[in-house]
Scaffold this active site. Structure first.
Site, PDB file in Angstrom:
ATOM      1  CG  ASP A 137      -1.831  -1.183   1.304  1.00 29.72           C
ATOM      2  OD1 ASP A 137      -1.803  -1.987   0.358  1.00 29.72           O
ATOM      3  OD2 ASP A 137      -2.564  -1.318   2.297  1.00 29.72           O
ATOM      4  CB  CYS A 373      -2.110  -6.671   0.653  1.00 32.13           C
ATOM      5  SG  CYS A 373      -3.601  -6.673  -0.316  1.00 32.13           S
TER       6      CYS A 373
END
Ligand code: ABU
Length: 389
Positions: A137, A373
């Protein structure tokens, strides 16, 4: 003592002077796409991770049926919130994943957690933190460059601190280091009284977003790298200005950034919606059609629709959707790291000639992310190429 410092500083100067921009032999950071042979990866850590505060921008991303749980536990360490057995399985999976990566010859490094339960304050807002479990992220790696994204959730504003030691080390060894402009995050970045229509079947854009265009904001996980072409997800955490900032920043390298709009009322991060496992193949989520999918088709790419996930919707996905089935990492063009119980996507990979390396990881899904992620690939063997014309 003085001699010791002089010798150290001489060594550092020598190292820094040997830097040649854009040369992989002089940068430990080097990754242009999602599929070249993987050599080094940042893996997030669950230490001190906290249940996020449900600020308006988080509400805009997360399904309403999760709000009560998150409101009840906001700011608490996940360790004290999740069933102990589930939490233990998460830690076991995390440790095992490190062994799997190392067994594949991949170097694994980690960010340094801070105490995310502590409340911090800027002149414009205060919040407590979330975690450094999801390096994807935050870190946008393009070639030899590490770009620190702005981050959009105010609760994640100081996450960059967890990556300083790593980034400084890569920089000292020759990588290029850029921090995107730190946003002000004033109230006016977020539309007042915003409420996403979870049943909407419209393509998401600035009209349906919680974000205004007051300043550029983006999360790195909204970008998928395909060599000279990078695809960006217009989302609740990346506005058009944020994507434009990345576009202009990368243009001198000859990189083209394309903004994509999907049908998804609460889009956050492209890596559960569209994934490119190798040149010529784009996998899409059946529930989230893409307005610009013609870009891939026109270039002769196959667009393959992912099967529905096997892990049931009622599995404790405390933050994310169940589409973490699509959230995978390529070891190279022919091998993918995929959750071991996601059989449907494994079958799809088999059909397109990609072998699944099955990773038990679903308990890690619970705090908001899948294999893609939880990682950020910082080094892959291969050079910048054009796969689109
Ligand atoms: N950070 C990935 C979550 C996206 C999703 O819920 O689909």
């Amino acid at each position: 003592l003085h001699d010791h410092f002089s010798a150290n500083s001489l060594q550092l100067t020598k190292r820094l002077c040997s830097y040649t921009p854009g040369n992989k032999n002089h940068s430990p950071v080097w990754a242009w796409n999602e599929w070249d042979p993987l050599e080094e990866i940042v893996l997030g850590t669950p230490e001190m991770a906290c249940c996020p505060e449900v600020l308006p921008e988080a509400k805009a991303c997360i399904s309403e049926n999760k709000f009560d749980f998150l409101i009840k536990h906001k700011g608490k360490y996940w360790k004290s919130v999740i069933e102990p057995e589930h939490y233990k399985l998460m830690l076991d999976e995390h440790a095992n994943f490190i062994r799997i990566l190392q067994g594949e010859g991949v170097k694994v490094v980690h960010p340094e957690p801070i105490d995310f339960a502590k409340t911090f304050k800027t002149p414009n807002f205060s919040a407590h933190g979330v975690d450094c479990a999801m390096p994807r992220d935050f870190l946008l790696i393009v070639g030899d460059e590490m770009i620190e994204s702005t981050m959009t959730w105010r609760s994640r504003y100081f996450e960059f601190m967890c990556y300083k030691t790593l980034i400084k080390d890569y920089w000292r060894r020759g990588a290029k280091w850029t921090a995107a402009p730190k946003p002000m995050c004033r109230e006016s970045l977020f539309k007042e009284n915003y409420c996403a229509d979870e049943d909407s079947s419209a393509f998401f854009d600035e009209k349906t977003s919680i974000l205004t265009e007051e300043e550029p904001v983006f999360d790195a996980a909204d970008f998928i790298r395909c060599g000279r072409d990078i695809f960006a997800h217009v989302s609740q955490v990346s506005n058009n200005s944020g994507i434009e900032w990345v576009r202009r920043h990368l243009a001198p390298k000859g990189i083209r950034v394309h903004a994509l709009n999907f049908v998804d009322p609460k889009p956050m991060h492209i890596d559960t919606t569209l994934f490119t496992p190798r040149p010529g193949v784009a996998i899409t989520c059946p529930e989230r059609p893409c307005l610009q999918i013609g870009l891939f088709k026109k270039a002769g790419w196959d667009v393959v629709v992912a099967p529905y996930p096997d892990i049931p919707k009622n599995f404790p996905y405390y933050i994310s959707s169940q589409w973490l089935s699509l959230n995978v990492v390529m070891l190279d063009e022919k091998r993918v790291l995929v959750e071991k119980d996601e059989i449907g996507i494994q079958k799809l990979f088999e059909k397109i000639g990609i072998t699944s390396v099955k990773v038990p990881f679903k308990h890690c899904f619970s705090i908001g992310g899948g294999i893609h992620c939880w990682t950020s690939d910082v080094r892959r063997r291969g050079d910048l190429q054009n796969y689109f014309d």
